[in-house]
Design an enzyme around this catalytic site. Structure first.
Site: not given
Ligand code: GLV
Length: 320
Positions: A234, A263, A281
């Site tokens: 994260r 983000e 991401h």
């Molecule tokens: C991706 O970042 C998720 O949490 O699935």
């Protein structure tokens, strides 16, 4: 007259066929890939029994207060830091997520970033594709070795261990740091020790109050100037400004990032740095994995609506 079926709100388009299990329910599907503004989301959720959301949806107190009939949220993600869990509990909503099914795809991407950042693939490819490459050069794009390097895993859950399995094929020496002793010789009790020992550091911790800015100026300074930092966990686990400074001052060799502090905004100093490899991401972004994630979340929603225990409640979300 039979009672009207319960309604499930799906906040974004999902892979075709992944919601077949919802065939007995009324399904409202919002059409866009973009984050849904909080007031629109709250309004859309007002009468529904279940929501299938993703990590870009912020489910806060206002959302749960507005969603009067809501019984279950299935987040099509393994992370659930976008959901206010105490608010969900106050409003007696069960929250589920999708652990496990995305481990291998995410580990593949983490390994791609390890290789790509260490070998400067971002700037090398960008130069070539933009007509800036004039031919082979002895001193061009000199990266760091991946094979035989020491890989430090911060966190040692399923995804970290899947990265470790890949690293074994590259003859890497793998160490890990977690708060609790894993009992393995490769465990480092102290984050600073792991950072000082590692050629490549890969982050695999969830975002919590304890991990926010875990990688700040102080901990980045513990890393070797030749080291590479990879983040597929994260964004807020890393202080992006401190990271950009470390790269600019050559106190860190390279960064491979899939997630960002704010983000979808990305720190411009990171975006413009030649030794930063930045992806949007996409850790779990394969058709098979995203399909499996949506199916898993939908099955848990159906379980809760049928009065059964879901298979994947988030830790601490007591099925109600
Ligand atoms: C991706 O970042 C998720 O949490 O699935």
């Amino acid at each position: 007259m039979s009672p009207s079926p319960e309604t499930v709100l799906v906040t974004h388009p999902v892979p075709a066929g992944s919601l077949d299990v919802l065939s007995g329910y009324d399904v409202i599907s919002l059409p866009g890939e973009e984050p849904v503004p909080a007031e629109v989301l709250a309004e859309a959720a007002r009468e529904v029994s279940a929501v299938l959301c993703s990590l870009i949806d912020r489910l806060d107190e206002g959302f749960f207060a507005a969603a009067n009939n809501l019984r279950v949220v299935g987040s099509i993600s393994v992370g659930y830091d976008h959901i206010d869990l105490p608010a969900a509990e106050r409003h007696r909503v069960t929250v589920c997520h999708t652990p496990g099914v995305l481990d291998e795809a995410t580990a593949d991407l983490a390994f791609a970033l390890i290789l790509g950042a260490a070998r400067l693939l971002g700037s090398a490819s960008e130069d070539l594709m933009n007509g800036r490459w004039r031919g082979w050069g002895m001193n061009q794009y000199l990266g760091q070795e991946v094979h035989g390097a020491t890989l430090g895993l911060v966190g040692y859950g399923r995804i970290a261990r899947a990265v470790e399995r890949r690293a074994e094929g590259f003859d890497m020496h793998v160490i890990h740091h977690t708060r609790h002793d894993t009992g393995l010789a490769s465990w480092r009790a102290d984050l600073d020790t792991l950072l000082a020992e590692s050629d490549i550091v890969s982050l695999h911790v969830p975002l919590t109050d304890a991990t926010r800015h875990l990688m700040d100026a102080r901990s980045l300074a513990r890393m070797r100037p030749s080291a590479v930092l990879v983040n597929t966990a994260r964004g807020p686990v890393v202080d992006e400004d401190a990271l950009a400074t470390a790269l600019e001052e050559d106190r860190l060799f390279a960064a491979g990032f899939d997630v960002y502090e704010h983000e979808p905004e990305v720190n411009p100093r990171l975006l413009s740095h030649p030794r930063a490899l930045c992806l949007p991401h996409i850790g779990s972004a394969t058709t098979a994995t995203r399909t499996a994630m949506a199916e898993m979340a939908a099955r848990d929603v159906v379980a809760v609506l049928a009065g059964k225990k879901p298979a994947h409640p988030v830790p601490g979300s007591v099925p109600i």
